[in-house]
Design an enzyme around this catalytic site. Structure first.
Site, short mmCIF file in Angstrom:
data_model
loop_
_atom_site.label_atom_id
_atom_site.label_comp_id
_atom_site.label_asym_id
_atom_site.label_seq_id
_atom_site.Cartn_x
_atom_site.Cartn_y
_atom_site.Cartn_z
CB ALA A 174 -0.92 -0.02 1.22
CG HIS A 180 -3.85 -9.12 -1.52
ND1 HIS A 180 -3.19 -8.22 -0.71
CD2 HIS A 180 -3.43 -10.34 -1.13
CE1 HIS A 180 -2.45 -8.88 0.16
NE2 HIS A 180 -2.56 -10.18 -0.08
N1 APR Z 1 6.42 5.38 0.43
C1 APR Z 1 6.76 4.08 0.70
N2 APR Z 1 6.23 3.37 1.73
C2 APR Z 1 5.33 4.00 2.50
C3 APR Z 1 4.92 5.34 2.29
C4 APR Z 1 5.52 6.03 1.20
N3 APR Z 1 5.19 7.30 0.93
N4 APR Z 1 4.00 5.68 3.25
C5 APR Z 1 3.84 4.58 4.03
N5 APR Z 1 4.64 3.58 3.59
C6 APR Z 1 4.79 2.23 4.13
C7 APR Z 1 4.52 2.11 5.62
O1 APR Z 1 5.72 2.42 6.34
C8 APR Z 1 4.14 0.64 5.73
O2 APR Z 1 5.29 -0.17 5.81
O3 APR Z 1 3.79 1.44 3.51
C9 APR Z 1 3.44 0.37 4.40
C10 APR Z 1 1.92 0.36 4.53
O4 APR Z 1 1.59 -0.75 5.32
P1 APR Z 1 0.20 -1.48 5.09
O5 APR Z 1 -0.88 -0.47 5.01
O6 APR Z 1 0.11 -2.60 6.07
O7 APR Z 1 0.34 -2.05 3.61
P2 APR Z 1 0.67 -3.51 3.15
O8 APR Z 1 1.91 -4.02 3.82
O9 APR Z 1 0.66 -3.48 1.67
O10 APR Z 1 -0.62 -4.37 3.64
C11 APR Z 1 -0.71 -5.68 3.12
O11 APR Z 1 -2.87 -5.91 4.21
O12 APR Z 1 -5.03 -5.32 4.75
C12 APR Z 1 -4.25 -6.04 3.88
O13 APR Z 1 -4.94 -6.60 1.71
C13 APR Z 1 -4.41 -5.54 2.46
O14 APR Z 1 -2.78 -5.63 0.67
C14 APR Z 1 -2.98 -5.22 2.02
C15 APR Z 1 -2.16 -6.05 2.98
#
Ligand code: APR
Ligand code: ZN
Length: 249
Positions: free
Chosen positions: A25, A120
């Site tokens: 994300a 996903h």
């Molecule tokens: N650039 C890069 N990374 C970033 C930025 C940015 N500008 N802003 C935030 N992040 C990082 C955060 O530090 C964190 O590590 O993005 C990550 C967001 O974490 P999550 O929201 O947990 O995203 P993700 O790891 O993709 O979640 C996995 O969880 O709920 C499920 O299906 C959903 O695909 C999702 C999965």
């Protein structure tokens, strides 16, 4: 971002036979799509239970009203940012074979990436599980909630996976193949907290793949198996990485 770290990441990418992007994300945060975790995360405002399959089918109207707000009212306006565009340009330059993404926002494809494995699923279609028919999302399809199948009247479900659902077979198989064949993974914007997605970079590491990680905050990967940690926002770091690479070409 210090020069040496960026230069070593650029050298790894240029000297590798097969580079793969792995995104979460965080790569879409600068496109205006909030992450799921962290202080502004969606799960701090909404109950992840709305993406629980049994809740969805027993409370379709309630679940759909939150799903629409989270994934449809928001996402329609989001545009790819420079991180999505750099990954697409890497692919055009022959420096990236695919992107494995946990995101459902379609922004990699809109940025021009051709080979995207959606671990996903994707939010652009709704599916009737009774008839196995998919419907592209349109304004009027989701104006009346819950949206229903024209053929059988069942509640339509977004074609992305809910907690506990199977990972799409094709995306899973191709991601495992990449974890076996790649030499470098560029992991961008993921906490590494969600399985089985987070097992893919882990599998890659066990196969000797070098891990470059882009994230402003440390993830579960950073201290355990990231080889080069580029601390920063995706849309700032990725263009800097591209600049280093172009200087070396
Ligand atoms: N650039 C890069 N990374 C970033 C930025 C940015 N500008 N802003 C935030 N992040 C990082 C955060 O530090 C964190 O590590 O993005 C990550 C967001 O974490 P999550 O929201 O947990 O995203 P993700 O790891 O993709 O979640 C996995 O969880 O709920 C499920 O299906 C959903 O695909 C999702 C999965
Ligand atoms: Zn149907």
């Amino acid at each position: 971002m210090d020069n040496d770290t960026l230069n070593s990441a650029a050298d790894l990418i240029l000297n590798s036979k097969r580079n793969v992007g792995f995104t979460g994300a965080g790569v879409s945060v600068e496109s205006g799509i909030p992450p799921f975790r962290g202080k502004e995360g969606l799960w701090s405002k909404y109950d992840p239970g709305i993406l629980d399959l049994s809740y969805f089918y027993s409370n379709p109207k309630e679940s759909w009203s939150v799903i629409k707000e989270l994934f449809y009212d928001f996402f329609g306006s989001a545009k790819p940012n420079s991180a999505h565009k750099v990954l697409a340009e890497f692919e055009q330059m022959g420096l990236l074979s695919s992107v494995i993404t946990q995101n459902i926002d379609n922004l990699h494809q809109e940025a021009g990436s051709k080979t995207v494995y959606e671990f996903h699923g994707n939010s652009r279609n709704l599916i009737c599980k009774e008839c196995d028919i998919t419907y592209p999302v349109t304004e009027d399809l989701i104006n009346k909630l819950p949206p229903r199948c024209e053929k059988c009247g069942s509640v339509l479900k977004p074609d992305f996976i809910f907690f506990g659902e199977m990972i799409p077979e094709f995306a899973y198989r191709k991601s495992v193949e990449e974890a076996q064949q790649a030499q470098v993974f560029i992991v961008i914007g993921t906490t590494g907290e969600v399985v089985p997605a987070s097992l893919i970079p882990q599998m890659a590491k066990e196969n000797g793949v070098k891990i470059i990680e882009v994230n402003p905050k440390k993830s579960l990967f950073t201290d355990s198996f990231t080889d080069i940690y580029l601390q920063g926002k995706a849309s700032e770091v990725m263009p800097e990485l591209m600049e280093k690479i172009k200087l070396k070409l």
